[in-house]
Design a protein around this motif. Structure first.
Motif, PDB file in Angstrom:
ATOM      1  N   ASP A 119      -2.081  -7.330   0.915  1.00 30.79           N
ATOM      2  CA  ASP A 119      -3.470  -7.109   0.497  1.00 30.79           C
ATOM      3  C   ASP A 119      -3.537  -6.295  -0.789  1.00 30.79           C
ATOM      4  O   ASP A 119      -2.753  -5.369  -0.988  1.00 30.79           O
ATOM      5  N   ALA A 120      -4.499  -6.634  -1.617  1.00 28.78           N
ATOM      6  CA  ALA A 120      -4.925  -5.736  -2.689  1.00 28.78           C
ATOM      7  C   ALA A 120      -5.857  -4.733  -2.018  1.00 28.78           C
ATOM      8  O   ALA A 120      -6.543  -5.053  -1.048  1.00 28.78           O
TER       9      ALA A 120
ATOM     10  N   ALA B 137      -1.608  -2.049  -3.790  1.00 30.68           N
ATOM     11  CA  ALA B 137      -1.184  -3.258  -3.094  1.00 30.68           C
ATOM     12  C   ALA B 137      -0.366  -2.799  -1.901  1.00 30.68           C
ATOM     13  O   ALA B 137       0.375  -1.815  -1.983  1.00 30.68           O
TER      14      ALA B 137
ATOM     15  N   GLU C  88       3.401  -5.778  -1.047  1.00 29.31           N
ATOM     16  CA  GLU C  88       3.586  -6.500  -2.303  1.00 29.31           C
ATOM     17  C   GLU C  88       2.236  -7.036  -2.751  1.00 29.31           C
ATOM     18  O   GLU C  88       1.392  -7.382  -1.942  1.00 29.31           O
ATOM     19  N   PRO C  89       2.019  -7.100  -4.049  1.00 30.00           N
ATOM     20  CA  PRO C  89       0.729  -7.584  -4.546  1.00 30.00           C
ATOM     21  C   PRO C  89       0.535  -9.069  -4.231  1.00 30.00           C
ATOM     22  O   PRO C  89       1.508  -9.830  -4.158  1.00 30.00           O
TER      23      PRO C  89
ATOM     24  N   PHE D 118      -1.896 -11.277  -8.858  1.00 33.34           N
ATOM     25  CA  PHE D 118      -2.682 -10.046  -8.921  1.00 33.34           C
ATOM     26  C   PHE D 118      -2.220  -9.141 -10.063  1.00 33.34           C
ATOM     27  O   PHE D 118      -3.048  -8.590 -10.792  1.00 33.34           O
ATOM     28  N   GLU D 119      -0.922  -8.987 -10.234  1.00 34.05           N
ATOM     29  CA  GLU D 119      -0.418  -8.086 -11.274  1.00 34.05           C
ATOM     30  C   GLU D 119      -0.838  -8.538 -12.674  1.00 34.05           C
ATOM     31  O   GLU D 119      -1.176  -7.704 -13.524  1.00 34.05           O
TER      32      GLU D 119
ATOM     33  N   TYR E 174      -4.459  -7.613 -12.997  1.00 32.45           N
ATOM     34  CA  TYR E 174      -4.622  -6.165 -13.086  1.00 32.45           C
ATOM     35  C   TYR E 174      -4.177  -5.628 -14.451  1.00 32.45           C
ATOM     36  O   TYR E 174      -4.768  -4.686 -14.972  1.00 32.45           O
TER      37      TYR E 174
ATOM     38  N   ALA F 227     -10.262  -6.064  -9.012  1.00 35.65           N
ATOM     39  CA  ALA F 227      -9.725  -4.749  -9.346  1.00 35.65           C
ATOM     40  C   ALA F 227     -10.699  -4.051 -10.278  1.00 35.65           C
ATOM     41  O   ALA F 227     -11.214  -4.660 -11.214  1.00 35.65           O
TER      42      ALA F 227
ATOM     43  N   LEU G 299      -0.702   0.255 -11.008  1.00 33.86           N
ATOM     44  CA  LEU G 299      -0.792  -0.365  -9.690  1.00 33.86           C
ATOM     45  C   LEU G 299       0.169   0.369  -8.755  1.00 33.86           C
ATOM     46  O   LEU G 299       1.370   0.433  -9.023  1.00 33.86           O
TER      47      LEU G 299
ATOM     48  N   VAL H 217       2.053   0.397  -5.332  1.00 31.77           N
ATOM     49  CA  VAL H 217       2.461  -0.490  -4.249  1.00 31.77           C
ATOM     50  C   VAL H 217       2.882   0.393  -3.074  1.00 31.77           C
ATOM     51  O   VAL H 217       3.816   1.178  -3.186  1.00 31.77           O
TER      52      VAL H 217
END
Length: 189
Positions: free
Chosen positions: A44-45, A66, A69-70, A74-75, A78, A161, A184, A186
């Motif tokens: 999940d974000a 995250a 893991e994102p 997503f990365e 972001y 985000a 971000l 994690v």
């Protein structure tokens, strides 16, 4: 999680809690997701935003996480939010139009292919949590003015985000009043 954040804010000296938002997974795609009973899962974000009053003044900060893991892509998304944040911070200076700060962030997001920016991108903060100028107004920024910058991307049904920072407009540019890293984070679980 939102209830625990409220407790930590009070323990940290917060005089008044104005908002606490925690959103996970597809709920991060909502601009104003209220807390729910949704379980936060690996992959999940996670969007966390708090706004409160300390020593009479308001401040807001939002950070992105995250879990394990994102989500896929997503990365990349972001990194665009962070680039928009950097562009907005760079535009803050006395005499600059408030609108130009948002335009700089909006341009980064729109040029990335993530579509319409879709929101103002910030507002003045101080004695209140939503003072002028809004970053969709041409009002010039002044030395000592405090703002909340909040560039965001929201992808309906997937994730979103938003990074929010409270800053002061200084003679030499933006001064971060919420200096925690916007990288971000994690989380292991």
């Amino acid at each position: 999680m939102a209830a625990r954040l409220r407790t930590l804010m009070v323990q940290g000296g917060c005089e008044e809690i104005l908002s606490v938002r925690v959103a996970a997974g597809e709920h991060t795609a909502s601009r104003a997701q209220p807390p729910t009973a949704r379980v936060i899962n690996p992959g999940d974000a996670l969007q966390v935003s708090v706004c409160g009053r300390w020593d009479g003044f308001c401040a807001e900060v939002a950070r992105v996480f995250a879990v394990a893991e994102p989500p896929e892509d997503f990365e990349a998304m972001y990194s665009v939010v962070l680039a928009a944040r950097a562009a907005a911070l760079e535009a803050v200076r006395p005499g600059a139009a408030a609108l130009q700060v948002a335009v700089r962030a909006r341009q980064v997001i729109e040029d990335s292919g993530y579509g319409d920016f879709g929101q103002v991108g910030g507002r003045g903060v101080g004695w209140g949590h939503d003072e002028g100028p809004r970053l969709d107004e041409p009002e010039p920024l002044a030395d000592g003015m405090t703002l909340c910058l909040e560039p965001a991307i929201h992808l309906s049904g997937l994730f979103g985000a938003r990074v929010a920072d409270t800053i002061a407009c200084g003679r030499d540019g933006a001064l971060l009043l919420t200096p925690s890293s916007p990288a971000l984070h994690v989380l292991d679980r």
